[in-house]
Design an enzyme around this catalytic site. Structure first.
Site, PDB file in Angstrom:
ATOM      1  CG  HIS A  41     -10.089   4.628   2.829  1.00 42.45           C
ATOM      2  ND1 HIS A  41      -8.961   5.402   2.992  1.00 42.45           N
ATOM      3  CD2 HIS A  41     -10.954   5.051   3.785  1.00 42.45           C
ATOM      4  CE1 HIS A  41      -9.131   6.239   3.992  1.00 42.45           C
ATOM      5  NE2 HIS A  41     -10.347   6.057   4.490  1.00 42.45           N
ATOM      6  CG  ASP A  48      -2.106   4.805   3.639  1.00 40.91           C
ATOM      7  OD1 ASP A  48      -2.040   5.170   2.451  1.00 40.91           O
ATOM      8  OD2 ASP A  48      -2.987   5.211   4.428  1.00 40.91           O
ATOM      9  N   GLY A  50      -2.550  12.138   5.232  1.00 39.76           N
ATOM     10  CA  GLY A  50      -1.561  11.132   4.848  1.00 39.76           C
ATOM     11  C   GLY A  50      -0.179  11.408   5.397  1.00 39.76           C
ATOM     12  CG  HIS A  85      -1.921   1.073   1.296  1.00 42.05           C
ATOM     13  ND1 HIS A  85      -3.007   1.027   2.148  1.00 42.05           N
ATOM     14  CD2 HIS A  85      -2.025   2.255   0.661  1.00 42.05           C
ATOM     15  CE1 HIS A  85      -3.718   2.129   2.023  1.00 42.05           C
ATOM     16  NE2 HIS A  85      -3.133   2.899   1.124  1.00 42.05           N
ATOM     17  NE  ARG A 111       0.834  11.413  -2.690  1.00 42.07           N
ATOM     18  CZ  ARG A 111      -0.260  11.047  -2.028  1.00 42.07           C
ATOM     19  NH1 ARG A 111      -1.282  10.472  -2.649  1.00 42.07           N
ATOM     20  NH2 ARG A 111      -0.358  11.287  -0.729  1.00 42.07           N
ATOM     21  CG  ASN A 120      -4.854   8.076  -4.173  1.00 39.83           C
ATOM     22  OD1 ASN A 120      -3.894   7.356  -4.418  1.00 39.83           O
ATOM     23  ND2 ASN A 120      -4.956   8.789  -3.062  1.00 39.83           N
TER      24      ASN A 120
HETATM   25  C1  NCD Z   1      -3.878   8.744   1.319  1.00 40.17           C
HETATM   26  C2  NCD Z   1      -3.240   9.668   0.284  1.00 40.17           C
HETATM   27  O1  NCD Z   1      -2.730  10.729   0.667  1.00 40.17           O
HETATM   28  O2  NCD Z   1      -3.210   9.315  -0.904  1.00 40.17           O
HETATM   29  N1  NCD Z   1      -4.110   9.491   2.517  1.00 40.17           N
HETATM   30  C3  NCD Z   1      -4.281   9.004   3.749  1.00 40.17           C
HETATM   31  O3  NCD Z   1      -4.558   9.787   4.664  1.00 40.17           O
HETATM   32  N2  NCD Z   1      -4.142   7.722   4.038  1.00 40.17           N
HETATM   33  C4  NCD Z   1      -5.132   8.146   0.775  1.00 40.17           C
HETATM   34  C5  NCD Z   1      -5.654   6.978   1.577  1.00 40.17           C
HETATM   35  O4  NCD Z   1      -5.053   5.908   1.603  1.00 40.17           O
HETATM   36  O5  NCD Z   1      -6.708   7.101   2.200  1.00 40.17           O
HETATM   37 ZN    ZN Z   2      -3.598   4.848   1.083  1.00 37.69          ZN
HETATM   38 ZN    ZN Z   3      -7.066   4.906   2.525  1.00 44.93          ZN
END
Ligand code: NCD
Ligand code: ZN
Ligand code: ZN
Ligand code: ZN
Length: 410
Positions: free
Chosen positions: A180, A278, A295, A65, A69, A99
């Site tokens: 999510h 993440d 994030g 995960h 970007r 995303n």
């Molecule tokens: C993630 C992101 O910045 O892309 N942000 C986060 O707070 N975890 C998106 C996600 O995984 O929800």
């Molecule tokens: Zn994420």
């Molecule tokens: Zn997420």
């Protein structure tokens, strides 16, 4: 050829006696007691020998995960900077989220992303597909992805789906779904899971009640549910949110100490299947703004943070291999990874359990240039990362330049 001498090989089950690992063409050729003269029969054969000095050799970490970007938000991170950060943390394979800007909703966008990423990534990678609930035909056509990521709550990016009818239709399409889902939508996700024949990978567990529910499902024999925990929910809590403001702003938000402890229990009793980061980098300006972006980055320091827990006796090296390499390969069906085994990819990380070092913002390799773990001292660090038989990171320096390749999902 590459020969790694005198290492203790770690699997989910055990730690071996000191052995040697012979690598050829990016794969593990042989494990055992191997003389440095092995394979020197042909005149051209070149052999590089690395002495592991009795340290531990783990299969390369698979971080299932990350948000690197690329494409669209390269000012926060890109696949080159992100993959270098990964190598620093012993990570040799990443699964990257959709995303992006624009989000990966079509096969055309996926192919474009594949082409760009393969030129940039220093680690092996797999990609997730995105959905807005209206691209079911695209999902039916998609090939070789980690799964389809479904955002059931507001977070970074524009991929939110809330309409229950849309979700129900979506989950009927055969795929692996990464979700999510937090708070009330977590319960909703479990309802869809029970109705669906698909596997659900629940991202970033943060609450005790979530762990308890998944534990019950597994006790009742559910084999389609998988749960992930992230370092920020394991090492930070509500109090950090108050202390560090925007820098600790993440979805799902940092929870209570009780929740944090429940995650650790879940790791030990097999309720939680994976630790993934993440890794969600944002610039300092974005974190210091009135409305901080959600994030936190994590790919560089997840392994040292976990190794420090091994030093403290809270985890074993076998737990780390299970949660951070073996299970990720198994759950996503990634071929030839997750174990140190003859015929498998030579993705390896050498760790020094005695090395003590402070995590510092100044050393961050991720483009964002900060980490929520600054100031922590970890005992236990990756000192060498080998990806596809090439030494990519050595003693805190990126030394390899070979590109990673897209993984094959079985
Ligand atoms: C993630 C992101 O910045 O892309 N942000 C986060 O707070 N975890 C998106 C996600 O995984 O929800
Ligand atoms: Zn994420
Ligand atoms: Zn997420
Ligand atoms: Zn903090």
């Amino acid at each position: 050829m590459l020969l790694i001498k005198n290492v203790k090989i770690v699997s989910c089950e055990k730690i071996s006696e000191e052995q040697d690992v012979l690598i050829e063409d990016g794969e593990v050729l042989k494990i055992g007691k191997i003389p440095a003269s092995a394979g020197m029969t042909g005149k051209k054969a070149e052999m590089t020998v690395i002495n592991g000095n009795g340290e531990f050799l783990l299969p390369g970490i698979i971080d299932c995960h990350v948000h690197f970007r690329t494409p669209g938000q390269e000012y926060k991170e890109d696949f080159e900077s992100g993959s270098k950060a990964a190598l620093m943390g012993g990570v040799t394979t990443v699964l990257d989220m959709p995303n992006n800007v624009p989000p990966i909703f079509t096969n055309e966008l996926l192919e474009k992303k594949r082409a760009i990423v393969s030129k940039m990534s220093l680690v092996d990678f797999g990609l997730y597909f995105g959905t807005n609930g209206e691209n079911l035909d695209e999902i039916k056509k998609v090939k070789n992805v980690a799964g389809v990521k479904v955002y059931m709550n507001v977070t970074t990016g524009n991929l939110l789906i809330t309409d229950p009818e849309v979700l129900q239709k979506l989950f009927k399409v055969k795929q692996r779904y990464a979700l999510h889902a937090e708070g009330e939508t977590f319960d909703l996700a479990l309802k869809y899971l029970l109705e669906s024949s698909n596997e659900f990978y629940l991202c970033h567990a943060s609450l005790k009640r979530e762990v308890d529910k998944v534990r019950d499902l597994k006790k009742n024999g559910n084999k389609k549910v998988f749960m992930e925990a992230c370092p920020h929910h394991l090492f930070l809590n509500k109090e950090d949110r108050e202390k560090h403001g925007g820098y600790c702003c993440v979805k799902p938000e940092l929870a209570s100490l009780e929740d944090q402890n429940a995650l650790w229990e879940g790791l030990k009793d097999y309720t939680i299947d994976t630790i993934a980061t993440d890794h969600a980098p944002h610039t300092k300006a974005e974190k210091e703004s009135e409305k901080p972006a959600f994030g936190v980055p994590g790919v560089e320091f997840s392994l040292p943070l976990m190794l420090n827990e091994v030093s403290k006796g809270r985890l074993t090296l076998q737990d780390i291999v299970r949660l951070m390499s073996y299970n990720p390969a198994k759950i996503f069906g990634i071929k030839n990874k997750g174990e140190i085994k003859e015929g498998f990819d030579a993705d390896l990380v050498l760790v020094d359990l005695n090395l003590e070092k402070e995590i510092k913002n100044g050393n961050v390799v991720s483009k964002c240039g900060w980490t929520p773990y600054a100031g922590r001292i970890c005992k236990g660090w990756p000192v060498m990362t080998i990806r596809g038989g090439e030494v990519m990171m050595r003693e805190g320096r990126i030394v390899g330049e070979g590109k990673g390749k897209e993984v094959e999902f079985g």
